[in-house]
Design a protein around this motif. Structure first.
Motif, short mmCIF file in Angstrom:
data_model
loop_
_atom_site.label_atom_id
_atom_site.label_comp_id
_atom_site.label_asym_id
_atom_site.label_seq_id
_atom_site.Cartn_x
_atom_site.Cartn_y
_atom_site.Cartn_z
N THR A 1 -5.94 -8.04 -10.72
CA THR A 1 -5.67 -6.73 -11.31
C THR A 1 -6.73 -5.71 -10.89
O THR A 1 -7.92 -5.98 -10.97
CB THR A 1 -5.66 -6.86 -12.85
OG1 THR A 1 -4.72 -7.87 -13.19
CG2 THR A 1 -5.25 -5.54 -13.50
N GLY A 2 -6.24 -4.57 -10.43
CA GLY A 2 -7.15 -3.53 -9.95
C GLY A 2 -7.47 -3.68 -8.47
O GLY A 2 -8.15 -2.85 -7.90
N LEU A 3 -6.99 -4.75 -7.86
CA LEU A 3 -7.25 -5.04 -6.44
C LEU A 3 -8.72 -4.78 -6.06
O LEU A 3 -9.01 -4.04 -5.11
CB LEU A 3 -6.32 -4.21 -5.54
CG LEU A 3 -4.84 -4.16 -5.90
CD1 LEU A 3 -4.07 -3.36 -4.85
CD2 LEU A 3 -4.21 -5.54 -6.04
N ARG B 1 0.70 -4.05 -9.83
CA ARG B 1 -0.70 -4.22 -9.47
C ARG B 1 -1.16 -3.23 -8.39
O ARG B 1 -2.33 -2.91 -8.29
CB ARG B 1 -0.95 -5.66 -9.02
CG ARG B 1 -2.35 -6.10 -9.39
CD ARG B 1 -2.56 -7.57 -9.38
NE ARG B 1 -1.88 -8.29 -10.44
CZ ARG B 1 -2.08 -9.57 -10.68
NH1 ARG B 1 -2.92 -10.25 -9.96
NH2 ARG B 1 -1.43 -10.17 -11.65
N TYR B 2 -0.24 -2.76 -7.59
CA TYR B 2 -0.60 -1.82 -6.53
C TYR B 2 -0.94 -0.43 -7.04
O TYR B 2 -1.40 0.41 -6.28
CB TYR B 2 0.50 -1.74 -5.48
CG TYR B 2 0.37 -2.83 -4.45
CD1 TYR B 2 -0.51 -2.70 -3.39
CD2 TYR B 2 1.08 -4.02 -4.58
CE1 TYR B 2 -0.65 -3.71 -2.46
CE2 TYR B 2 0.94 -5.04 -3.66
CZ TYR B 2 0.07 -4.89 -2.60
OH TYR B 2 -0.09 -5.89 -1.69
N GLY C 1 0.83 -1.21 0.00
CA GLY C 1 0.00 0.00 0.00
C GLY C 1 0.86 1.26 0.00
O GLY C 1 1.76 1.39 -0.82
N ILE D 1 -5.12 -6.80 3.02
CA ILE D 1 -4.28 -7.53 2.07
C ILE D 1 -3.48 -8.63 2.77
O ILE D 1 -3.24 -9.70 2.21
CB ILE D 1 -3.35 -6.56 1.32
CG1 ILE D 1 -4.19 -5.65 0.41
CG2 ILE D 1 -2.31 -7.30 0.49
CD1 ILE D 1 -3.43 -4.49 -0.21
N GLN E 1 2.65 -8.87 -4.10
CA GLN E 1 3.30 -8.58 -2.82
C GLN E 1 2.24 -8.55 -1.73
O GLN E 1 1.20 -7.94 -1.90
CB GLN E 1 3.99 -7.22 -2.88
CG GLN E 1 5.21 -7.23 -3.78
CD GLN E 1 5.93 -5.90 -3.76
OE1 GLN E 1 5.31 -4.87 -3.67
NE2 GLN E 1 7.24 -5.95 -3.86
N ALA F 1 -3.30 0.40 -8.65
CA ALA F 1 -4.74 0.59 -8.45
C ALA F 1 -5.00 1.41 -7.19
O ALA F 1 -5.94 2.18 -7.12
CB ALA F 1 -5.43 -0.76 -8.35
N ILE F 2 -4.15 1.23 -6.19
CA ILE F 2 -4.29 1.99 -4.95
C ILE F 2 -3.40 3.22 -4.96
O ILE F 2 -3.81 4.31 -4.58
CB ILE F 2 -3.89 1.14 -3.72
CG1 ILE F 2 -4.80 -0.07 -3.56
CG2 ILE F 2 -3.93 1.97 -2.45
CD1 ILE F 2 -4.43 -0.91 -2.34
N SER G 1 -7.64 3.84 2.82
CA SER G 1 -6.55 3.26 2.03
C SER G 1 -5.19 3.68 2.60
O SER G 1 -4.18 3.06 2.36
CB SER G 1 -6.65 3.67 0.55
OG SER G 1 -6.05 4.93 0.34
N GLN H 1 -10.54 -2.62 -2.77
CA GLN H 1 -11.35 -1.40 -2.93
C GLN H 1 -12.73 -1.58 -2.28
O GLN H 1 -13.23 -0.67 -1.63
CB GLN H 1 -11.55 -1.10 -4.43
CG GLN H 1 -10.27 -1.27 -5.23
CD GLN H 1 -9.62 0.05 -5.63
OE1 GLN H 1 -9.81 1.05 -4.95
NE2 GLN H 1 -8.87 0.05 -6.72
N SER I 1 -5.36 -0.70 4.11
CA SER I 1 -5.18 -1.67 3.01
C SER I 1 -4.34 -2.86 3.46
O SER I 1 -4.62 -4.00 3.12
CB SER I 1 -4.60 -1.04 1.75
OG SER I 1 -4.18 0.26 1.93
N GLN I 2 -3.29 -2.58 4.25
CA GLN I 2 -2.46 -3.68 4.76
C GLN I 2 -3.26 -4.65 5.63
O GLN I 2 -2.99 -5.84 5.65
CB GLN I 2 -1.34 -3.14 5.63
CG GLN I 2 -0.28 -2.38 4.89
CD GLN I 2 0.64 -1.63 5.85
OE1 GLN I 2 0.48 -1.71 7.07
NE2 GLN I 2 1.60 -0.95 5.28
N GLN J 1 5.07 -2.65 -6.87
CA GLN J 1 4.57 -3.64 -7.80
C GLN J 1 3.41 -3.08 -8.63
O GLN J 1 2.53 -2.40 -8.11
CB GLN J 1 4.10 -4.90 -7.06
CG GLN J 1 4.05 -6.10 -8.00
CD GLN J 1 3.48 -7.34 -7.33
OE1 GLN J 1 3.00 -7.29 -6.20
NE2 GLN J 1 3.52 -8.45 -8.04
#
Lengths: 217, 363
Positions: B211-213, A74-75, A47, B254, B171, A77-78, B246, B217, B250-251, A72
């Motif tokens: 993709t886009g997580l 993919r991140y 993040g 995730i 990650q 997006a955030i 966020s 979200q 988020s951590q 990375q």
């Protein structure tokens, strides 16, 4: 709203982002600059992380509010949401991994898509202490920086080389853009959480946040 | 020279053994108490109590888990209550596999893991290698370069993107895998990861990594609303200071609290998480904010962000935090918010349904 600002003495507040591929050393650059710490045992950033430090530029106190982002792909997006309102960026690659330099162009595009055109960008070649593993030449990086009108420096967060300079240069440059222009009060929707937003010159100029004062009313 | 740096560093850790906490994490000399146990209880009393719990648990699950399903069907409320009190550490690995459904997956797919690890390659291998030493770097099992801990972590993380290329390697997965590997074998850890991401028992969590997580979200959207509804004063303060989840949560989602929370707390959360689902992550998040509410509402932006990433020790005591979390009721609202989010953003599509057939077909 501003009661607590008294103990937080600064003239300008600049939002700066740290971007670049995973593992190039963004988090250690940040901890070196804000806490003078470096860790070989650091975890991958998940993040976003955040830290601040104030420095003196000319006779003004400039506070940097620095956002460190996961590298990375993919991140994004955030993390790309955090580009908004940034007036400076350190775009970091690892001098020992050429692919991280190849990706710099994509990072720059992404950054410019999300930020003001006049954002101050510093290309940073980190891990310069690993001299015999170098895979990106200073010439190539300089050429790229000239072509893209960014600043450029090589750093080593491990040896504390140029880290201070890189951040200071970015903040000084932002400050000079801000102070060069005639100030004109505006209401920037990309305003930072605190303080008064000052738009400098046309809407394409770097937006900075100035502590309330002469220009706020 | 990078290698040299690392080797020097390693030599230093090996030649001067630093002290470890009971989970195998290096104890920093300045850290006061490593696992936050209630000090006033005597160690002996703790041990007797723990022995009694283990005996109860052994009876409940039977030899190798043979009685588990029967007991669960008969007395689900007892199971739930006991899990909420914490699974005994010596049985944790086995129980986690039973409650997550991963044991069944493993039995349905003999030899599959080996195939994934040995015969196939993943495009993410370099990314994974780079993150291996950055996953639980302060745990003795994962510290040694190319040691058994790092090797098994690599294998599990490599196997997953081979198993599901749409999800790939992201990650954060490393912290899930790392936590599991401290309690079970590589193969068991892999199937537990599959059970979670593909949704063997609860809703699939792979959307955290796609993709886009998308699921990150969605969870952040739900969490933000829950904060506003359960802690309106704080919610308003967050809005005023332009803090959004966020920046700090988020951590939490995730890595299911395994990234930066004290390990003994993470384990207790995982006990409940595997049995009851992701709801507990929301509840613990809300409980943390609730516990620190009166401090948080006073803090300005920067201090607020710092506080949200560095909760005080007493807030992270599982025996205080978890009961507070259990007391927060969110099920119905969580579901409504999910529907609301889906209406706005569309449904999160799964990358691939998990069936035994497909799992085997892929090989």
């Amino acid at each position: 709203m501003g009661a607590y600002r008294a103990d937080d003495d600064y003239d300008y507040l600049f939002k700066v982002v740290l971007i670049g591929d995973s593992g190039v050393g963004k988090s250690n650059l940040l901890s070196r600059f804000t806490r003078n710490e470096f860790s070989l045992e650091s975890k991958s950033t998940i993040g976003v992380e955040f830290a601040t430090r104030s420095i003196k530029v000319d006779d003004k106190v400039v506070k940097a509010q620095i956002w460190d982002t996961a590298g990375q792909e993919r991140y994004r997006a955030i993390t790309s949401a955090y580009y908004r309102g940034a007036v400076g960026a350190l775009l970091v690659y690892d001098v020992t991994r050429h692919v991280t330099f190849e990706n710099v162009a994509r990072w720059l595009k992404e950054l410019r898509d999300h930020t003001d055109a006049n954002i101050v960008v510093m290309l940073v070649g980190n891990k310069a202490d690993l001299r015999h593993l170098r895979a990106v030449s200073v010439e190539d990086a300089t050429a790229f920086a000239e072509r893209e009108s960014t600043f450029f420096m090589e750093t080593s967060a491990l040896e504390s080389m140029n880290v201070e300079n890189a951040f200071t240069e970015v903040l000084t440059q932002i400050h000079s853009v801000v102070s060069k222009k005639a100030l004109e009060v505006g209401n920037d929707p990309a305003a930072l959480p605190k303080g008064q937003t000052i738009n400098v010159g046309s809407r394409d100029d770097v937006s900075a946040v100035k502590k309330g004062g002469c220009c706020s009313n | 020279m990078e290698k040299k740096r690392l080797d020097d560093h390693e030599a230093a850790t090996i030649s001067s053994p630093r002290s470890l906490d009971r989970f195998g994490f290096l104890v920093r000399p300045d850290a006061s108490t490593s696992d936050g146990l209630v000090k006033s209880r005597s160690a002996q009393f703790e041990r007797i109590r723990e022995d009694r719990r283990v005996r109860k648990w052994r009876k409940m699950i039977g030899v190798g888990g043979s009685d588990w399903k029967h007991y669960l069907r008969k007395k689900p409320h007892v199971v739930k209550r006991r899990i909420r009190k914490g699974i005994p550490d010596c049985l944790r690995g086995l129980v986690w596999q039973l409650i997550s459904g991963s044991r069944d997956l493993l039995l349905m797919n003999p030899g599959v893991y080996e195939q994934l690890v040995i015969y196939e390659t993943s495009a993410s291998e370099l990314d994974i290698i780079r993150d291996i030493s950055r996953t639980f770097p302060s745990h003795v099992f994962f510290q040694q370069r190319h040691g058994p801990g790092q090797r098994s972590l690599y294998n599990v993380l490599k196997a997953y993107p081979v198993f599901d290329r749409d999800v790939g390697y992201v990650q954060g997965m490393g912290f899930l895998a790392g936590l599991l590997l401290l309690y079970m074998s590589e193969e068991d850890a892999f199937w537990l990861l599959v059970a979670l991401l593909k949704g063997a028992v609860h809703a699939p969590m792979e959307g955290l990594y796609l993709t886009g997580l998308p699921l990150v979200q969605q969870y952040l959207f739900q969490f933000e609303h829950l904060v506003q509804e359960h802690l309106p004063k704080l919610g308003e303060h967050f809005a005023q200071e332009m803090i959004n989840p966020s920046m700090y949560a988020s951590q939490w989602f995730i890595t299911v609290f395994s990234y930066s929370f004290p390990f003994h707390l993470a384990l207790r959360i995982w006990d409940v998480f595997l049995f009851e689902g992701v709801k507990i992550v929301f509840k613990v998040g809300l409980a943390l904010l609730k516990y620190c509410h009166d401090d948080l509402v006073k803090l300005p932006f920067e201090k607020l962000i710092h506080a949200l990433k560095n909760f005080p020790q007493d807030a992270m005591n599982p025996d205080i935090l978890l009961p507070l979390a259990y007391s927060i009721k969110i099920s119905r609202r969580l579901e409504e918010l999910r529907q609301e989010y889906e209406k706005k953003n569309g449904k999160i599509t799964q990358s691939r349904e998990l069936t035994e057939e497909q799992t085997v077909q892929r090989l």
